[in-house]
Design a protein around this motif. Structure first.
Motif, PDB file in Angstrom:
ATOM      1  N   LEU A  10       0.830  -1.211   0.000  1.00  0.00           N
ATOM      2  CA  LEU A  10       0.000   0.000   0.000  1.00  0.00           C
ATOM      3  C   LEU A  10       0.863   1.259   0.000  1.00  0.00           C
ATOM      4  N   ARG A  11       1.938   1.226   0.771  1.00  0.00           N
ATOM      5  CA  ARG A  11       2.833   2.389   0.786  1.00  0.00           C
ATOM      6  C   ARG A  11       3.432   2.636  -0.596  1.00  0.00           C
TER       7      ARG A  11
ATOM      8  N   ALA B 128      -9.262   9.160  14.252  1.00  0.00           N
ATOM      9  CA  ALA B 128     -10.408   8.278  14.505  1.00  0.00           C
ATOM     10  C   ALA B 128     -11.018   7.779  13.200  1.00  0.00           C
ATOM     11  N   ARG B 129     -11.397   6.533  13.196  1.00  0.00           N
ATOM     12  CA  ARG B 129     -12.015   5.965  11.998  1.00  0.00           C
ATOM     13  C   ARG B 129     -13.518   6.288  11.960  1.00  0.00           C
ATOM     14  N   PHE B 130     -14.145   6.307  13.150  1.00  0.00           N
ATOM     15  CA  PHE B 130     -15.589   6.550  13.223  1.00  0.00           C
ATOM     16  C   PHE B 130     -15.865   7.767  14.107  1.00  0.00           C
TER      17      PHE B 130
ATOM     18  N   ALA C  99     -10.572   1.223  15.738  1.00  0.00           N
ATOM     19  CA  ALA C  99     -10.983   2.599  16.030  1.00  0.00           C
ATOM     20  C   ALA C  99     -10.063   3.656  15.433  1.00  0.00           C
ATOM     21  N   ILE C 100      -8.794   3.329  15.254  1.00  0.00           N
ATOM     22  CA  ILE C 100      -7.821   4.322  14.793  1.00  0.00           C
ATOM     23  C   ILE C 100      -7.228   3.845  13.469  1.00  0.00           C
ATOM     24  N   LEU C 101      -6.639   4.785  12.727  1.00  0.00           N
ATOM     25  CA  LEU C 101      -6.172   4.445  11.376  1.00  0.00           C
ATOM     26  C   LEU C 101      -4.837   3.699  11.339  1.00  0.00           C
ATOM     27  N   ILE C 102      -4.565   2.834  12.294  1.00  0.00           N
ATOM     28  CA  ILE C 102      -3.276   2.137  12.229  1.00  0.00           C
ATOM     29  C   ILE C 102      -3.470   0.619  12.360  1.00  0.00           C
ATOM     30  N   PRO C 103      -4.243   0.019  11.460  1.00  0.00           N
ATOM     31  CA  PRO C 103      -4.504  -1.420  11.592  1.00  0.00           C
ATOM     32  C   PRO C 103      -3.259  -2.293  11.424  1.00  0.00           C
TER      33      PRO C 103
ATOM     34  N   PHE D 108      -9.328   4.739   0.412  1.00  0.00           N
ATOM     35  CA  PHE D 108      -9.978   3.500   0.838  1.00  0.00           C
ATOM     36  C   PHE D 108      -9.088   2.791   1.861  1.00  0.00           C
ATOM     37  N   PHE D 109      -7.796   2.771   1.584  1.00  0.00           N
ATOM     38  CA  PHE D 109      -6.849   2.182   2.534  1.00  0.00           C
ATOM     39  C   PHE D 109      -6.232   3.309   3.365  1.00  0.00           C
ATOM     40  N   ASN D 110      -6.547   3.321   4.649  1.00  0.00           N
ATOM     41  CA  ASN D 110      -6.140   4.432   5.508  1.00  0.00           C
ATOM     42  C   ASN D 110      -4.640   4.527   5.720  1.00  0.00           C
ATOM     43  N   GLU D 111      -3.953   3.433   5.475  1.00  0.00           N
ATOM     44  CA  GLU D 111      -2.498   3.426   5.630  1.00  0.00           C
ATOM     45  C   GLU D 111      -1.862   4.602   4.879  1.00  0.00           C
TER      46      GLU D 111
END
Lengths: 325, 176
Positions: A56-57, A224-226, A279-283, B89-92
């Motif tokens: 993704l990066r 925050a995601r939501f 909850a946060i953007l770091i899955p 779409f991908f938050n990364e």
């Protein structure tokens, strides 16, 4: 000659043999641990997670690392401490090199994950990973920092072959067995160090002491995601999660070594990281941290998990494809 | 056989030293050992501080704002970075943009030097750039409870000027 344990002579005798006992304990801990199954499972999970994160990066490679991207090389050397820092992308700043760098890196992560020349792959992935970080330190965050260490330990981990453990020291030990055992332990210790420092640092924070830190995370719209406005109606839950996080991080490094507490510490960690990941953007950060937990499983549990993964990811799809044919 | 263990023990002891001292580089022992350890901390990135969400988490939402000006000083276009909500779409992809913007936000010099350089390069018609930065505080717990504020209702109305930079100066190696 042996003495009564509590006598003065007995105490002196114990002090005299203490270095030898300590060294024996050190060797037993670092060089006789059989963590091959756990490390094989960890390598697969970690490698796959990193592959997706960095694939993704790579969509933004030119923006983050390119010559015309956010940080040009000249400004980087002016603005960041670059002593001892090196990067292939600084030495060869061209778009072609960037994409070759990216391709080799992603390929190395995959081959490492699936056990194809895993140690060489881990070495290549580690060097290219550091190379990326040094090209643009301004976009580095937790995922990159923790991955550095785990990639480094996987360089020394031999899991592609069943472990041939020598039955007695006289037969001679293999470097590879010693290194694998040590890398397994260092992976476990590394996780503990990360949590310990993270917990201790939080103790300096007023918001953690007041039990409102979790609100400051969940209510920051950039992270925050939501939009969980309803969360403000649960002040006790906010406080509980804040204090739980703080206490859990500080006590994890000790409690996880106690067999009776270990499952509870790991379950607590999974809940915490799952919550962060959702909850946060770091899955990906959360996923990597949880993947390290498999090194704390028993060999039997790790083998069971491995078998289940092989069954659902390989055997079952193969059967399905066979049936379609 | 024992020699292998002894050699590895020395290496492990050193490595343990690195991972325990690395996060605490302001300590005396880290300073004392810095000639040996610094190349490893920086060269291999083994000096991470492990202060996730610590001492206090996050801080306010931030925004880097700019105007691209022509030779008459007229604004050609305006913009800001990063978006409040992830447009991907991908938050990364958004996470690294947030990290980068925070890096520039903490130092006006860096924003002026790095940010304006990027803006001048990505806007070839720019004569100069004017930079601002703004913050939107994290909504108050009790105000969200009563409905006065919402989490996504960030207010970036107050902004602070950072400065101007002339693109020609940047191309010649002088920050504005």
């Amino acid at each position: 000659m042996t003495f009564e344990k509590d006598s003065l002579a007995g105490i002196f005798q114990n002090i005299r043999i203490l270095p030898r006992t300590a060294y024996a304990g050190w060797c037993h801990f670092f060089f006789e641990a059989d963590g091959v199954v756990q490390m094989r499972l960890f390598r697969l999970l970690f490698g796959v997670i990193l592959f997706f994160a960095y694939a993704l990066r790579s969509i933004d490679s030119e923006l983050f690392f390119g010559a015309n991207g956010l940080l040009d090389i000249e400004k980087m050397f002016e603005s960041l401490p670059m002593t001892y820092r090196w990067s292939f992308l600084t030495w060869f700043p061209s778009t072609v090199v960037l994409w070759v760098h990216t391709g080799i890196f992603l390929l190395a992560l995959l081959t490492m994950a699936f056990g194809i020349f895993p140690r060489v792959s881990a070495l290549i992935a580690f060097l290219l990973h550091v190379s990326y970080m040094h090209r643009n330190m301004a976009i580095v965050y937790g995922l990159d920092m923790i991955s550095t260490f785990f990639l480094f330990y996987l360089i020394f981990t031999n899991t592609s072959l069943p472990k041939t453990k020598s039955s007695s020291p006289a037969e001679g030990e293999k470097w590879t067995d010693l290194l694998t055992s040590a890398a397994f332990r260092m992976t476990q210790i590394q996780l503990c160090v990360i949590y310990a420092y993270s917990g201790w640092e939080k103790l300096k924070g007023v918001q953690w002491w007041r039990g409102e830190a979790i609100w400051m995370v969940f209510a920051n719209p950039q992270y925050a995601r939501f939009e969980a406005n309803w969360f403000s109606h649960l002040p006790l839950v906010v406080s509980f999660i804040s204090y739980f996080t703080l206490l859990w991080e500080m006590y994890f490094p000790v409690c996880v070594w106690m067999p009776r507490l270990r499952p509870w510490m790991l379950i607590g960690g999974v809940l915490m990281h799952f919550g962060i990941g959702v909850a946060i953007l770091i899955p990906f950060f959360s996923a990597v941290m949880m993947s390290v937990y498999v090194t704390f499983l028993t060999q039997k549990d790790a083998q069971w998990l491995w078998d289940q993964m092989i069954y659902f990811l390989y055997v079952k799809p193969s059967r399905f494809v066979g049936r379609l044919r | 056989m024992q020699l292998k263990r002894a050699v590895l023990s020395v290496v492990l002891f050193f490595l343990l030293g690195i991972i325990f001292i690395g996060p605490n580089q302001n300590s005396y022992h880290a300073y004392f050992l810095s000639p040996v350890l610094n190349p490893i901390f920086t060269g291999l990135e083994f000096g991470s501080p492990w202060s996730f969400y610590a001492p206090d988490p996050g801080g306010p939402s931030i925004r880097l704002e700019w105007e691209i000006l022509d030779s008459k000083g007229e604004a050609i276009r305006t913009g800001y970075f990063p978006e409040l909500r992830s447009p991907y779409f991908f938050n990364e992809r958004q996470v690294r943009r947030l990290v980068f913007s925070r890096f520039l936000f903490i130092s006006d010099d860096k924003y002026l030097n790095i940010g304006s350089s990027w803006l001048c390069r990505s806007n070839p018609d720019a004569n100069s750039v004017r930079l601002w930065k703004s913050t939107a505080k994290v909504p108050d717990f009790y105000k969200v409870q009563t409905g006065e504020e919402t989490i996504f209702g960030a207010d970036f109305s107050e902004r602070v000027s950072v400065g101007n930079a002339f693109c020609e100066d940047l191309r010649n190696g002088r920050a504005g």
